[in-house]
Design a protein around this motif. Structure first.
Motif, PDB file in Angstrom:
ATOM      1  N   PHE A 128       1.201   2.405  47.937  1.00 28.06           N
ATOM      2  CA  PHE A 128       0.879   0.895  47.595  1.00 28.06           C
ATOM      3  C   PHE A 128      -0.140   0.528  46.122  1.00 28.06           C
ATOM      4  O   PHE A 128      -0.667   0.466  46.136  1.00 28.06           O
ATOM      5  CB  PHE A 128       0.501  -0.113  48.593  1.00 28.06           C
ATOM      6  CG  PHE A 128       1.682  -0.531  49.622  1.00 28.06           C
ATOM      7  CD1 PHE A 128       2.844  -1.128  48.920  1.00 28.06           C
ATOM      8  CD2 PHE A 128       1.901   0.101  50.815  1.00 28.06           C
ATOM      9  CE1 PHE A 128       3.897  -1.280  50.170  1.00 28.06           C
ATOM     10  CE2 PHE A 128       2.484   0.086  51.657  1.00 28.06           C
ATOM     11  CZ  PHE A 128       4.256  -0.720  51.185  1.00 28.06           C
ATOM     12  N   SER A 129       0.727  -0.189  45.418  1.00 21.91           N
ATOM     13  CA  SER A 129      -0.418  -0.664  43.794  1.00 21.91           C
ATOM     14  C   SER A 129      -0.354  -1.492  43.729  1.00 21.91           C
ATOM     15  O   SER A 129       0.954  -2.480  43.624  1.00 21.91           O
ATOM     16  CB  SER A 129       0.407   0.653  42.790  1.00 21.91           C
ATOM     17  OG  SER A 129      -0.138   0.166  41.666  1.00 21.91           O
ATOM     18  N   PRO A 130      -0.920  -2.672  43.544  1.00 23.14           N
ATOM     19  CA  PRO A 130      -1.278  -3.980  43.119  1.00 23.14           C
ATOM     20  C   PRO A 130      -0.037  -4.487  41.724  1.00 23.14           C
ATOM     21  O   PRO A 130      -0.160  -3.087  40.921  1.00 23.14           O
ATOM     22  CB  PRO A 130      -2.709  -4.329  43.050  1.00 23.14           C
ATOM     23  CG  PRO A 130      -3.405  -3.243  42.492  1.00 23.14           C
ATOM     24  CD  PRO A 130      -2.204  -1.716  43.691  1.00 23.14           C
ATOM     25  N   VAL A 131       0.141  -5.386  41.785  1.00 25.47           N
ATOM     26  CA  VAL A 131       0.793  -6.043  41.086  1.00 25.47           C
ATOM     27  C   VAL A 131       0.050  -7.158  40.365  1.00 25.47           C
ATOM     28  O   VAL A 131      -0.374  -7.709  40.947  1.00 25.47           O
ATOM     29  CB  VAL A 131       2.302  -6.687  41.218  1.00 25.47           C
ATOM     30  CG1 VAL A 131       3.253  -5.574  41.213  1.00 25.47           C
ATOM     31  CG2 VAL A 131       2.710  -7.692  41.827  1.00 25.47           C
ATOM     32  N   ILE A 132      -0.050  -7.118  38.477  1.00 23.35           N
ATOM     33  CA  ILE A 132      -0.751  -8.703  38.187  1.00 23.35           C
ATOM     34  C   ILE A 132      -0.275  -9.331  37.905  1.00 23.35           C
ATOM     35  O   ILE A 132       1.508  -8.891  36.206  1.00 23.35           O
ATOM     36  CB  ILE A 132      -1.796  -7.570  37.430  1.00 23.35           C
ATOM     37  CG1 ILE A 132      -0.988  -6.972  36.281  1.00 23.35           C
ATOM     38  CG2 ILE A 132      -2.934  -7.334  37.900  1.00 23.35           C
ATOM     39  CD1 ILE A 132      -1.841  -6.540  35.077  1.00 23.35           C
ATOM     40  N   GLU A 133      -0.661 -10.656  37.193  1.00 24.57           N
ATOM     41  CA  GLU A 133       0.378 -11.868  36.901  1.00 24.57           C
ATOM     42  C   GLU A 133      -0.367 -11.438  35.445  1.00 24.57           C
ATOM     43  O   GLU A 133      -1.102 -11.797  35.432  1.00 24.57           O
ATOM     44  CB  GLU A 133       0.143 -13.340  37.088  1.00 24.57           C
ATOM     45  CG  GLU A 133       0.933 -14.199  36.702  1.00 24.57           C
ATOM     46  CD  GLU A 133       2.059 -14.720  37.476  1.00 24.57           C
ATOM     47  OE1 GLU A 133       2.731 -14.419  36.237  1.00 24.57           O
ATOM     48  OE2 GLU A 133       2.602 -14.056  38.720  1.00 24.57           O
ATOM     49  N   GLU A 144       3.672  -7.612  37.199  1.00 24.79           N
ATOM     50  CA  GLU A 144       3.124  -6.320  35.787  1.00 24.79           C
ATOM     51  C   GLU A 144       3.013  -5.236  37.184  1.00 24.79           C
ATOM     52  O   GLU A 144       1.797  -5.915  37.617  1.00 24.79           O
ATOM     53  CB  GLU A 144       2.789  -6.552  34.686  1.00 24.79           C
ATOM     54  CG  GLU A 144       3.666  -7.535  33.836  1.00 24.79           C
ATOM     55  CD  GLU A 144       2.855  -7.344  32.620  1.00 24.79           C
ATOM     56  OE1 GLU A 144       1.548  -7.071  32.191  1.00 24.79           O
ATOM     57  OE2 GLU A 144       3.203  -8.206  31.310  1.00 24.79           O
ATOM     58  N   SER A 145       3.688  -4.176  36.885  1.00 22.96           N
ATOM     59  CA  SER A 145       2.781  -3.143  37.868  1.00 22.96           C
ATOM     60  C   SER A 145       1.486  -2.527  37.372  1.00 22.96           C
ATOM     61  O   SER A 145       1.745  -2.455  36.144  1.00 22.96           O
ATOM     62  CB  SER A 145       4.066  -1.972  37.575  1.00 22.96           C
ATOM     63  OG  SER A 145       4.788  -2.048  38.364  1.00 22.96           O
ATOM     64  N   THR A 146       1.145  -1.865  38.460  1.00 16.52           N
ATOM     65  CA  THR A 146      -0.183  -0.795  38.049  1.00 16.52           C
ATOM     66  C   THR A 146      -0.136   0.019  38.227  1.00 16.52           C
ATOM     67  O   THR A 146      -0.845   1.311  37.344  1.00 16.52           O
ATOM     68  CB  THR A 146      -1.587  -2.360  38.614  1.00 16.52           C
ATOM     69  OG1 THR A 146      -1.081  -2.112  39.312  1.00 16.52           O
ATOM     70  CG2 THR A 146      -1.609  -3.036  38.046  1.00 16.52           C
ATOM     71  N   GLY A 147       0.901   0.479  39.341  1.00 17.68           N
ATOM     72  CA  GLY A 147       0.948   1.691  39.353  1.00 17.68           C
ATOM     73  C   GLY A 147       2.068   2.750  38.476  1.00 17.68           C
ATOM     74  O   GLY A 147       2.854   2.501  37.226  1.00 17.68           O
ATOM     75  N   ASN A 148       1.798   4.189  38.629  1.00 18.71           N
ATOM     76  CA  ASN A 148       2.369   4.904  37.656  1.00 18.71           C
ATOM     77  C   ASN A 148       3.218   5.885  39.120  1.00 18.71           C
ATOM     78  O   ASN A 148       3.363   6.082  40.315  1.00 18.71           O
ATOM     79  CB  ASN A 148       1.685   5.392  37.374  1.00 18.71           C
ATOM     80  CG  ASN A 148       0.538   6.218  38.167  1.00 18.71           C
ATOM     81  OD1 ASN A 148       0.235   6.701  38.592  1.00 18.71           O
ATOM     82  ND2 ASN A 148      -0.349   7.160  36.638  1.00 18.71           N
ATOM     83  N   GLY A 149       4.723   6.853  38.747  1.00 19.68           N
ATOM     84  CA  GLY A 149       5.103   7.350  39.944  1.00 19.68           C
ATOM     85  C   GLY A 149       6.556   6.567  39.964  1.00 19.68           C
ATOM     86  O   GLY A 149       6.856   5.710  38.983  1.00 19.68           O
ATOM     87  N   LEU A 150       7.456   7.137  40.600  1.00 15.28           N
ATOM     88  CA  LEU A 150       8.438   6.350  40.437  1.00 15.28           C
ATOM     89  C   LEU A 150       8.254   5.319  41.632  1.00 15.28           C
ATOM     90  O   LEU A 150       8.207   5.309  42.665  1.00 15.28           O
ATOM     91  CB  LEU A 150       9.673   7.193  41.572  1.00 15.28           C
ATOM     92  CG  LEU A 150      10.991   6.966  42.011  1.00 15.28           C
ATOM     93  CD1 LEU A 150      11.523   6.171  40.617  1.00 15.28           C
ATOM     94  CD2 LEU A 150      11.704   7.729  42.267  1.00 15.28           C
ATOM     95  N   ASN A 151       8.455   4.484  41.016  1.00 19.39           N
ATOM     96  CA  ASN A 151       8.627   2.769  41.674  1.00 19.39           C
ATOM     97  C   ASN A 151       9.513   2.290  42.651  1.00 19.39           C
ATOM     98  O   ASN A 151      11.412   2.525  42.274  1.00 19.39           O
ATOM     99  CB  ASN A 151       8.447   1.750  40.157  1.00 19.39           C
ATOM    100  CG  ASN A 151       8.044   0.126  40.355  1.00 19.39           C
ATOM    101  OD1 ASN A 151       8.096  -0.328  41.814  1.00 19.39           O
ATOM    102  ND2 ASN A 151       7.984  -0.464  39.951  1.00 19.39           N
TER     103      ASN A 151
END
Length: 163
Positions: free
Chosen positions: A59-64, A70-77
């Motif tokens: 799990f990667s956090p999302v930011i406003e 907006e996503s902060t992670g990389n890889g396949l969402n």
């Protein structure tokens, strides 16, 4: 008064019913995954990713941001993948609903209920069970009635009793 399905279409109805049942289960499953994804994204502010810097599954956090979340992670969402798969498969599900609805010659309200199965959580599972039971019973009754009379029944009988 709605027309009854023609006896000659019964094999097509059975085939369309199997396709509808598969589509209903897949669409309902992806809808539940989508609801869970939305709760995690908008309630807990995380998205699920496959691969990338966080490992195999994380799990990667999302930011406003200025454009919303907006996503902060990389890889396949995987969160976005669930959304896309459900959306496209809902189109296939609608086709299966239309096919069974038109072959059974049901009223428009019945089609709307079938279509809602892809957007109301758990409804596709309920509708799938009800539709399969009703259609199988209707076909069996019509076939036994046709066998006992030795001919096809009139095409102007109503199908309102079929749910």
């Amino acid at each position: 008064m709605a027309l009854a399905p023609k006896t000659a279409t019964f094999p097509k109805i059975r085939s369309a019913l199997k396709f509808y049942q598969v589509c209903s289960i897949i669409t309902g499953t992806f809808l539940l995954l989508l609801v869970a994804e939305m709760i995690v994204k908008y309630g807990l502010h995380y998205e699920l990713f496959l691969g990338g810097s966080g490992g195999f599954l994380y799990f990667s956090p999302v930011i406003e941001g200025p454009k919303g979340m907006e996503s902060t992670g990389n890889g396949l969402n995987l969160s976005m993948t669930i959304l896309i798969v459900h959306g496209w498969f809902y189109v296939v599900y609608l086709f299966s609903c239309f096919r069974i609805w038109s072959l059974m010659r049901w009223q428009l309200g019945r089609f709307i209920m079938l279509a809602l199965g892809g957007v109301v959580p758990f409804l596709s599972f309920i509708m799938e069970g009800r539709v399969a039971r009703d259609i199988k019973r209707y076909l069996a009754e019509r076939e036994s009635a046709d066998a006992s009379t030795g001919s096809a029944s009139p095409q102007t009988t109503t199908t309102e009793g079929v749910r």
